[in-house]
Write a protein that holds these residues in place. Sequence first.
Motif, PDB file in Angstrom:
ATOM      1  N   THR A   1       0.834  -1.197   0.000  1.00  0.00           N
ATOM      2  CA  THR A   1       0.000   0.000   0.000  1.00  0.00           C
ATOM      3  C   THR A   1       0.866   1.244   0.000  1.00  0.00           C
ATOM      4  OG1 THR A   1      -1.782   1.197   1.125  1.00  0.00           O
ATOM      5  CG2 THR A   1      -0.192   0.055   2.529  1.00  0.00           C
ATOM      6  N   ASP A   2       0.334   2.284  -0.660  1.00  0.00           N
ATOM      7  CA  ASP A   2       0.908   3.630  -0.549  1.00  0.00           C
ATOM      8  C   ASP A   2       0.054   4.491   0.370  1.00  0.00           C
ATOM      9  OD1 ASP A   2      -1.350   3.968  -2.060  1.00  0.00           O
ATOM     10  OD2 ASP A   2      -0.346   4.811  -3.808  1.00  0.00           O
ATOM     11  N   LEU A   3      -0.848   3.851   1.111  1.00  0.00           N
ATOM     12  CA  LEU A   3      -1.800   4.437   2.045  1.00  0.00           C
ATOM     13  C   LEU A   3      -2.997   5.087   1.356  1.00  0.00           C
ATOM     14  CD1 LEU A   3       0.446   5.934   4.888  1.00  0.00           C
ATOM     15  CD2 LEU A   3      -0.446   3.611   4.605  1.00  0.00           C
ATOM     16  N   THR A   4      -3.101   4.931   0.032  1.00  0.00           N
ATOM     17  CA  THR A   4      -4.319   5.358  -0.665  1.00  0.00           C
ATOM     18  C   THR A   4      -5.128   4.166  -1.155  1.00  0.00           C
ATOM     19  OG1 THR A   4      -3.282   5.536  -2.865  1.00  0.00           O
ATOM     20  CG2 THR A   4      -3.161   7.473  -1.418  1.00  0.00           C
ATOM     21  N   GLY A   5      -4.526   3.024  -1.270  1.00  0.00           N
ATOM     22  CA  GLY A   5      -5.211   1.812  -1.716  1.00  0.00           C
ATOM     23  C   GLY A   5      -4.298   0.620  -1.523  1.00  0.00           C
ATOM     24  N   TRP A   6      -4.868  -0.573  -1.728  1.00  0.00           N
ATOM     25  CA  TRP A   6      -4.113  -1.813  -1.555  1.00  0.00           C
ATOM     26  C   TRP A   6      -3.769  -2.422  -2.899  1.00  0.00           C
ATOM     27  CZ3 TRP A   6      -2.304  -3.080   3.086  1.00  0.00           C
ATOM     28  CH2 TRP A   6      -2.971  -2.621   4.229  1.00  0.00           C
ATOM     29  N   ARG A   7      -2.610  -3.064  -2.953  1.00  0.00           N
ATOM     30  CA  ARG A   7      -2.242  -3.914  -4.080  1.00  0.00           C
ATOM     31  C   ARG A   7      -2.018  -5.320  -3.544  1.00  0.00           C
ATOM     32  NH1 ARG A   7       1.717   0.548  -5.390  1.00  0.00           N
ATOM     33  NH2 ARG A   7       0.882   1.699  -7.173  1.00  0.00           N
ATOM     34  N   ARG A   8      -2.559  -6.298  -4.233  1.00  0.00           N
ATOM     35  CA  ARG A   8      -2.422  -7.696  -3.816  1.00  0.00           C
ATOM     36  C   ARG A   8      -1.846  -8.503  -4.963  1.00  0.00           C
ATOM     37  NH1 ARG A   8      -7.274 -12.104  -2.493  1.00  0.00           N
ATOM     38  NH2 ARG A   8      -6.149 -13.863  -3.389  1.00  0.00           N
ATOM     39  N   ALA A   9      -0.985  -9.444  -4.641  1.00  0.00           N
ATOM     40  CA  ALA A   9      -0.472 -10.388  -5.630  1.00  0.00           C
ATOM     41  C   ALA A   9      -0.482 -11.786  -5.039  1.00  0.00           C
ATOM     42  CB  ALA A   9       0.948 -10.016  -6.073  1.00  0.00           C
ATOM     43  N   ASP A  10      -0.978 -12.723  -5.823  1.00  0.00           N
ATOM     44  CA  ASP A  10      -1.073 -14.146  -5.483  1.00  0.00           C
ATOM     45  C   ASP A  10      -1.982 -14.356  -4.279  1.00  0.00           C
ATOM     46  OD1 ASP A  10      -0.706 -16.914  -5.744  1.00  0.00           O
ATOM     47  OD2 ASP A  10       1.402 -16.696  -6.209  1.00  0.00           O
ATOM     48  N   GLY A  11      -1.770 -15.431  -3.534  1.00  0.00           N
ATOM     49  CA  GLY A  11      -2.742 -15.811  -2.531  1.00  0.00           C
ATOM     50  C   GLY A  11      -3.918 -16.552  -3.121  1.00  0.00           C
ATOM     51  N   TRP A  12      -3.706 -17.213  -4.278  1.00  0.00           N
ATOM     52  CA  TRP A  12      -4.798 -17.868  -4.996  1.00  0.00           C
ATOM     53  C   TRP A  12      -4.956 -19.336  -4.642  1.00  0.00           C
ATOM     54  CZ3 TRP A  12      -7.562 -14.094  -6.275  1.00  0.00           C
ATOM     55  CH2 TRP A  12      -7.041 -12.943  -6.847  1.00  0.00           C
ATOM     56  N   GLY A  13      -4.264 -19.804  -3.627  1.00  0.00           N
ATOM     57  CA  GLY A  13      -4.415 -21.194  -3.222  1.00  0.00           C
ATOM     58  C   GLY A  13      -3.440 -22.115  -3.939  1.00  0.00           C
ATOM     59  N   HIS A  14      -3.289 -23.336  -3.407  1.00  0.00           N
ATOM     60  CA  HIS A  14      -2.213 -24.204  -3.881  1.00  0.00           C
ATOM     61  C   HIS A  14      -2.460 -24.766  -5.274  1.00  0.00           C
ATOM     62  CE1 HIS A  14      -4.998 -27.357  -2.664  1.00  0.00           C
ATOM     63  NE2 HIS A  14      -4.201 -28.266  -3.185  1.00  0.00           N
ATOM     64  N   LEU A  15      -3.705 -24.749  -5.762  1.00  0.00           N
ATOM     65  CA  LEU A  15      -3.962 -25.265  -7.112  1.00  0.00           C
ATOM     66  C   LEU A  15      -3.724 -24.201  -8.183  1.00  0.00           C
ATOM     67  CD1 LEU A  15      -7.199 -27.404  -6.594  1.00  0.00           C
ATOM     68  CD2 LEU A  15      -4.839 -28.209  -6.849  1.00  0.00           C
ATOM     69  N   LEU A  16      -3.982 -22.945  -7.863  1.00  0.00           N
ATOM     70  CA  LEU A  16      -3.914 -21.880  -8.864  1.00  0.00           C
ATOM     71  C   LEU A  16      -2.793 -20.888  -8.628  1.00  0.00           C
ATOM     72  CD1 LEU A  16      -7.743 -21.075  -9.177  1.00  0.00           C
ATOM     73  CD2 LEU A  16      -6.346 -22.511 -10.665  1.00  0.00           C
ATOM     74  N   GLY A  17      -2.122 -20.986  -7.499  1.00  0.00           N
ATOM     75  CA  GLY A  17      -1.094 -19.990  -7.211  1.00  0.00           C
ATOM     76  C   GLY A  17      -0.317 -20.322  -5.966  1.00  0.00           C
ATOM     77  N   ASP A  18      -0.205 -19.318  -5.064  1.00  0.00           N
ATOM     78  CA  ASP A  18       0.646 -19.425  -3.879  1.00  0.00           C
ATOM     79  C   ASP A  18       2.069 -19.789  -4.280  1.00  0.00           C
ATOM     80  OD1 ASP A  18      -1.474 -18.744  -2.318  1.00  0.00           O
ATOM     81  OD2 ASP A  18      -1.744 -20.710  -1.396  1.00  0.00           O
ATOM     82  N   CYS A  19       2.501 -19.224  -5.406  1.00  0.00           N
ATOM     83  CA  CYS A  19       3.784 -19.613  -5.995  1.00  0.00           C
ATOM     84  C   CYS A  19       4.947 -19.196  -5.092  1.00  0.00           C
ATOM     85  CB  CYS A  19       3.941 -18.976  -7.367  1.00  0.00           C
ATOM     86  SG  CYS A  19       2.688 -19.498  -8.541  1.00  0.00           S
ATOM     87  N   GLY A  20       5.784 -20.148  -4.769  1.00  0.00           N
ATOM     88  CA  GLY A  20       6.913 -19.911  -3.883  1.00  0.00           C
ATOM     89  C   GLY A  20       6.625 -20.211  -2.431  1.00  0.00           C
ATOM     90  N   GLY A  21       5.361 -20.508  -2.088  1.00  0.00           N
ATOM     91  CA  GLY A  21       5.007 -20.834  -0.715  1.00  0.00           C
ATOM     92  C   GLY A  21       5.403 -22.249  -0.340  1.00  0.00           C
ATOM     93  N   GLY A  22       5.087 -22.628   0.896  1.00  0.00           N
ATOM     94  CA  GLY A  22       5.518 -23.929   1.391  1.00  0.00           C
ATOM     95  C   GLY A  22       4.948 -25.090   0.605  1.00  0.00           C
ATOM     96  N   ALA A  23       3.650 -25.035   0.260  1.00  0.00           N
ATOM     97  CA  ALA A  23       3.052 -26.120  -0.513  1.00  0.00           C
ATOM     98  C   ALA A  23       3.668 -26.196  -1.903  1.00  0.00           C
ATOM     99  CB  ALA A  23       1.535 -25.938  -0.602  1.00  0.00           C
ATOM    100  N   TRP A  24       3.943 -25.035  -2.487  1.00  0.00           N
ATOM    101  CA  TRP A  24       4.570 -24.992  -3.816  1.00  0.00           C
ATOM    102  C   TRP A  24       5.948 -25.633  -3.765  1.00  0.00           C
ATOM    103  CZ3 TRP A  24       8.889 -23.395  -6.238  1.00  0.00           C
ATOM    104  CH2 TRP A  24       8.854 -23.229  -7.621  1.00  0.00           C
ATOM    105  N   ILE A  25       6.760 -25.260  -2.772  1.00  0.00           N
ATOM    106  CA  ILE A  25       8.101 -25.830  -2.643  1.00  0.00           C
ATOM    107  C   ILE A  25       8.021 -27.333  -2.390  1.00  0.00           C
ATOM    108  CG2 ILE A  25      10.160 -25.889  -1.159  1.00  0.00           C
ATOM    109  CD1 ILE A  25       9.764 -22.860  -0.746  1.00  0.00           C
TER     110      ILE A  25
END
Length: 343
Positions: free
Chosen positions: A149-173
């Motif tokens: 955030t720049d304190l005016t809004g949020w930006r989100r990337a990934d967090g789509w779950g282990h089937l569609l994303g979460d790339c680089g997370g524990g389940a992915w590794i």
Amino acid sequence: MTASWVLGVDSGGSGLRAALTRAAGDPDGPGGPDAAVPGAHEVVESREPVRTGTGGIDAGHLLEQLLPMARGLLERVGGGSVRAVAIGAAGMASLGGRLRAELPAALAGSLGVRRLVLAADAVTAYAGALGQRPGAVVAAGTGMIALGTDLTGWRRADGWGHLLGDCGGGAWIGRAGLEAALRAHDGRATGSPALLAAMESALGPARDVPGLLYPRSDRPAVLASFAPHVARCAAEDGDEVAAGVLAQAARHIAESAAAVCPAAAEAPDGCEVALTGGLFKLGEPLLLPLRSELSGQLPHAQLVSAAGDPLAGALLLASALASGTLRLPLHETLLHVSAEQGT
């Protein structure tokens, strides 16, 4: 003088934690929006995760656990009033409709609380790590999400779950490591005998692993349980395939951080990036390539230590709401404040 408190709650896959700290304005309370992340005066936890059904996160089940915990906490500190509550919950962004609809009236009726903030667990992780400053936070454990955030809004990337994303997370590794183990079992050139040995030690013979894994409802956690073995094979055995898995994970994590970090024009003094979550306990086998990737993809970023965890973030949000100093941007699903906040 009656003590005044704020209540922070962290709800996730491992259960529910709640904590009290003094409210701003109380003689022992925090000092304002730029104060350090408040420390918990009393903490209590339940190992039972809040249920999720077709209607989303079960508000009734959360209240069944939370209300006795809150009353017990107040008894332990000698009583007083709760001025604000902040609840951070996994799945809040997509499954939190019932919580937003039912909790304000329920908490007002049971605890007399009319200031309530409901946040995604990524937001409480952000608040715990960076407070109310602009920047970016990568929260990684079984899954992986980046929030900035720049304190005016949020930006989100990934967090789509282990089937569609979460790339680089524990389940992915873990999944990538198990794939390399099974390639070695097949005799394919890109497999890893070291990972095959680790898999058979941890999970059993290769032929039994699919039957062990596929029927499980907790597949992401089972996959993530293999991530430490990948790190060990890279660090102790010098296994190049395992090291390659961690290097690719680092690229994914840095890519997500770069997608959410305020641009150089928005953060002329540099974008602070904090890492939080159990994944980073893997240590240097992951952190070494990650620092390199962040340096290359985010040259204006400054890697900083997380000040606190998501429960500390919930306490900070509750304290800021109680004192009228909440600066993180509101969002319909990521950071929602009840309509009764001004009462």
